[in-house]
Design a protein around this motif. Structure first.
Motif, PDB file in Angstrom:
ATOM      1  N   GLY A 401      10.379  -9.417 -34.283  1.00  0.00           N
ATOM      2  CA  GLY A 401       9.150  -9.252 -35.040  1.00  0.00           C
ATOM      3  C   GLY A 401       8.047 -10.206 -34.633  1.00  0.00           C
ATOM      4  N   ASN A 402       8.379 -11.215 -33.839  1.00  0.00           N
ATOM      5  CA  ASN A 402       7.374 -12.180 -33.371  1.00  0.00           C
ATOM      6  C   ASN A 402       7.440 -12.288 -31.848  1.00  0.00           C
ATOM      7  N   ASN A 403       7.563 -11.131 -31.208  1.00  0.00           N
ATOM      8  CA  ASN A 403       7.652 -11.081 -29.744  1.00  0.00           C
ATOM      9  C   ASN A 403       6.325 -11.473 -29.091  1.00  0.00           C
ATOM     10  N   ILE A 404       6.330 -11.588 -27.768  1.00  0.00           N
ATOM     11  CA  ILE A 404       5.154 -12.068 -27.042  1.00  0.00           C
ATOM     12  C   ILE A 404       3.947 -11.157 -27.278  1.00  0.00           C
ATOM     13  N   TYR A 405       4.155  -9.850 -27.236  1.00  0.00           N
ATOM     14  CA  TYR A 405       3.030  -8.921 -27.371  1.00  0.00           C
ATOM     15  C   TYR A 405       2.473  -8.926 -28.791  1.00  0.00           C
ATOM     16  N   PHE A 406       3.358  -8.981 -29.782  1.00  0.00           N
ATOM     17  CA  PHE A 406       2.882  -9.072 -31.161  1.00  0.00           C
ATOM     18  C   PHE A 406       2.097 -10.363 -31.359  1.00  0.00           C
ATOM     19  N   ALA A 407       2.595 -11.458 -30.797  1.00  0.00           N
ATOM     20  CA  ALA A 407       1.917 -12.746 -30.947  1.00  0.00           C
ATOM     21  C   ALA A 407       0.526 -12.709 -30.322  1.00  0.00           C
ATOM     22  N   ARG A 408       0.413 -12.074 -29.148  1.00  0.00           N
ATOM     23  CA  ARG A 408      -0.892 -11.997 -28.490  1.00  0.00           C
ATOM     24  C   ARG A 408      -1.901 -11.253 -29.360  1.00  0.00           C
ATOM     25  N   ALA A 409      -1.403 -10.277 -30.118  1.00  0.00           N
ATOM     26  CA  ALA A 409      -2.287  -9.474 -30.962  1.00  0.00           C
ATOM     27  C   ALA A 409      -2.574 -10.114 -32.308  1.00  0.00           C
ATOM     28  N   GLY A 459      -6.959  -5.006 -24.983  1.00  0.00           N
ATOM     29  CA  GLY A 459      -5.674  -4.371 -24.699  1.00  0.00           C
ATOM     30  C   GLY A 459      -5.695  -3.766 -23.312  1.00  0.00           C
ATOM     31  N   ASP A 460      -5.483  -4.587 -22.289  1.00  0.00           N
ATOM     32  CA  ASP A 460      -5.669  -4.146 -20.906  1.00  0.00           C
ATOM     33  C   ASP A 460      -4.394  -3.618 -20.257  1.00  0.00           C
ATOM     34  N   THR A 461      -3.294  -3.515 -20.999  1.00  0.00           N
ATOM     35  CA  THR A 461      -2.086  -2.854 -20.533  1.00  0.00           C
ATOM     36  C   THR A 461      -1.559  -1.997 -21.680  1.00  0.00           C
ATOM     37  N   PRO A 462      -0.774  -0.965 -21.370  1.00  0.00           N
ATOM     38  CA  PRO A 462      -0.259  -0.146 -22.473  1.00  0.00           C
ATOM     39  C   PRO A 462       0.611  -0.944 -23.434  1.00  0.00           C
ATOM     40  N   GLN A 463       1.356  -1.927 -22.942  1.00  0.00           N
ATOM     41  CA  GLN A 463       2.185  -2.755 -23.823  1.00  0.00           C
ATOM     42  C   GLN A 463       1.306  -3.545 -24.791  1.00  0.00           C
ATOM     43  N   ARG A 464       0.216  -4.079 -24.280  1.00  0.00           N
ATOM     44  CA  ARG A 464      -0.681  -4.840 -25.147  1.00  0.00           C
ATOM     45  C   ARG A 464      -1.380  -3.928 -26.145  1.00  0.00           C
ATOM     46  N   ARG A 465      -1.688  -2.718 -25.732  1.00  0.00           N
ATOM     47  CA  ARG A 465      -2.312  -1.782 -26.663  1.00  0.00           C
ATOM     48  C   ARG A 465      -1.329  -1.366 -27.755  1.00  0.00           C
ATOM     49  N   VAL A 466      -0.070  -1.169 -27.401  1.00  0.00           N
ATOM     50  CA  VAL A 466       0.926  -0.823 -28.415  1.00  0.00           C
ATOM     51  C   VAL A 466       1.005  -1.923 -29.468  1.00  0.00           C
ATOM     52  N   ALA A 467       1.009  -3.175 -29.023  1.00  0.00           N
ATOM     53  CA  ALA A 467       1.091  -4.288 -29.966  1.00  0.00           C
ATOM     54  C   ALA A 467      -0.139  -4.341 -30.864  1.00  0.00           C
ATOM     55  N   MET A 468      -1.342  -4.170 -30.287  1.00  0.00           N
ATOM     56  CA  MET A 468      -2.562  -4.177 -31.096  1.00  0.00           C
ATOM     57  C   MET A 468      -2.554  -3.027 -32.097  1.00  0.00           C
TER      58      MET A 468
END
Length: 599
Positions: A401-409, A459-468
């Protein structure tokens, strides 16, 4: 002067003189404030009125500290009514625009406090069957400073009777819980919890009464020491019974979720005080629309990740990307720097050097993570991450629940340009408006940035967009489950299941989210305030920045200078909307936003 010119003049000119912390030259020394410019700024004549109100209110709150007391209630109502009458005597039409805003905000605050006093009194009356002995404790507590002092022997007699009354109340309520049937329904966990909260307050009041003379008055101590201990033991026993049997919160189940829905009429009253001219049903419709938009975008991002339209599968992939124990603080530091660099590159808002310098971190305790499973922020960002004391299952859920992508968002939501930058401004600009703070400004500002950062390509990658998008759909879900719970349409368990099944939360995190929402520690509209407030700022951004009337930086800096107030008043200030003493909330921000977006 045209509207655009008028806004630019009002916004830009005062800004240049406020502080180098908001200046465009970021190389200016942090410790060299523009004191000349600060002194030149006009101060609302209502500032001293507001400060007087807060000082007087605080003094009365401290003097009449026994909250369930009838005398306290009557005194506070007289105070509030007196202030409302005094405000009406002010010549509103001849106040400056800024002072008119303050006048309206102060009246709204007093009316809200009056309403809440009446709600609290009703809640205490509803709990009276649990607390038939309350009047004895209240009378003792209010006699603390009486001169001459009440007879110590009489006090001992009353304590002895109190202990007996508490034990009888415990017996009656235990039987009501254990021997309930169709003819005699069991007291609800919510009713038991409400009674427990009042009981704990009464225990504190009685303890304060005892401490005042104990040891200082030998006769008082001689008479009351044993009877007081007996009464406190009875109160503690009763509290334990209500907590364990009534609420269901035991050492084996310390995190049971219990709350009390407030109902539609109370929600409408709260929305009116927050200057939100929408019904709960209208807000639910807005949330449904935002939820559906997020699902469409999530499916697009999932396809880019090779998951087809299965965005839950894509979400599962990014949840596995977490750092090893001990490495989370370093990640938070880098993510904060990345967000600030992004803001500066696009000139979106002023970032004072001292804001970059002074934020700090702390690690969130396992106990607090039961209520707040994700980061919280401000000058201090509290980092939610597993500890060695957690079970294996709890550790994995916290990691996921506090993974890297979630944290970035979320880091920029909590720090800059979110809550840390907010708090910097709140402590420096128009501080007399502190009593008017609202979660729709606090959380709406941070969520507006999540939306704007999406628009700006963060959100410049799909992974980052999913997290946002996960956090954005989460905020839509907060409106849906919290309002439906308050309307009596969803149970706590249904709220948890909704977050797990529709949003993709880890179950422990979903439970913490729901517990936070309905336990009473936050207001009934707090969870809805994120997206509703965010949409308010988004509509205002479209109106002023989208039209070319203001730049991003001027817009955001101007908001921060007006302190934490209902967003409709922020708009009134920025567009110089004419104000009247009888005005009500009318800004249909969502309709305006949809109209702009459809063009």
């Amino acid at each position: 002067m045209h509207l655009r010119q008028r806004i630019l003049f009002i916004v830009a000119c005062p800004f240049l003189a406020i502080s180098p912390a908001m200046a465009t030259d970021e190389t200016a020394p942090v410790d060299h404030p523009d004191l000349v410019g600060m002194v030149a700024q006009p101060v609302s004549p209502m500032a001293t009125v507001i400060e007087r109100y807060e000082a007087d209110r605080g003094a009365l709150e401290r003097k009449y500290s026994v909250r369930p007391s009838t005398s306290r209630r009557e005194r506070m109502l007289r105070f509030q009514d007196g202030w409302l009458a005094a405000l009406e005597a002010i010549d509103f039409e001849h106040l400056s625009h800024d002072a008119q805003v303050d006048w309206l905000l102060l009246r709204n605050t007093i009316r809200r406090e009056r309403s809440r006093s009446e709600i609290e009194a009703k809640a205490f009356d509803d709990a009276a069957t649990f607390l038939p002995f309350a009047t004895t404790i209240i009378a003792l507590a209010e006699s603390r400073e009486t001169i001459p002092a009440p007879s110590p022997q009489d006090a001992a007699d009353r304590l002895t009777s109190l202990a007996a009354a508490v034990r009888e109340a415990e017996r009656v309520q235990r039987d009501a819980i254990d021997k309930a049937d169709e003819a005699h329904p069991r007291p609800t966990p919510a009713a038991c919890r409400r009674a427990l909260l009042f009981l704990e307050g009464l225990r504190s009041d009685l303890a304060a009464w005892q401490r005042f003379r104990d040891g200082y008055d030998p006769t008082f101590t001689w008479w009351t020491a044993a009877p007081y201990k007996d009464a406190e033991t009875a109160l503690e026993s009763y509290a334990t019974m209500l907590r364990e049997r009534g609420v269901g919160r035991t050492s084996d189940k310390p995190d049971v979720i219990v709350g009390t829905p407030i109902g539609r009429e109370a929600l409408l009253a709260e929305l009116a005080f927050e200057w939100i001219p929408y019904s709960p049903e209208e807000l639910l419709a807005i949330a449904d629309r935002e939820f559906a938009w997020c699902e469409v975008q999530l499916r697009k991002a999932a396809a880019e990740m090779g998951c087809g339209d299965d965005w839950k599968r894509a979400l599962e992939q990014i949840k596995r990307e977490y750092v090893a124990p001990g490495e989370q603080p370093a990640v938070i530091r880098e993510l904060a720097k990345e967000a600030i660099a992004f803001l500066k590159e696009r000139d979106l808002v002023s970032v004072p050097p001292i804001v970059e310098e002074t934020w700090r971190m702390e690690m969130m305790t396992p106990q607090r993570q039961l209520i707040t499973p994700f980061f919280t922020g401000g000058e201090v960002i509290s980092v939610s991450f597993p500890t060695s004391s957690m079970s294996h299952e709890q550790k994995l859920m916290s990691l996921r629940g506090n993974n890297i992508y979630f944290a970035r968002a979320t880091v920029y939501h909590e720090l800059v340009p979110g809550h840390h930058l907010q708090q910097y401004a709140e402590s420096r600009f128009k501080t007399h408006r502190e009593p008017f703070g609202t979660s729709f400004w606090t959380e709406g500002w941070a969520l507006h940035w999540e939306m704007l950062m999406w628009d700006q390509g963060f959100g410049d990658t799909p992974q980052r967009r999913v997290a946002m998008l996960f956090w954005r759909i989460h905020r839509a879900a907060r409106i849906l489950f919290s309002l439906r719970y308050q309307l009596g349409e969803m149970s706590p368990q249904e709220c948890v299941d909704f977050l797990v099944e529709r949003v993709g939360h880890e179950r422990a995190n979903a439970e913490g989210e729901v517990r936070r929402s309905i336990s009473g520690d936050y207001g009934p509209l707090y969870q809805a305030a994120y997206m509703v407030g965010g949409l308010q700022f988004r509509a205002l951004h479209k109106e002023l920045v989208g039209s070319g009337t203001m730049t991003d930086r001027a817009f955001h800096d101007a908001i921060l200078r007006e302190h934490n107030i209902p967003v409709e008043f922020v708009r009134a200030i920025l567009i110089r909307q004419p104000l009247t003493r009888d005005m009500q909330s009318t800004w249909r921000f969502d309709e305006a936003l949809q109209e702009v977006q459809s063009k």
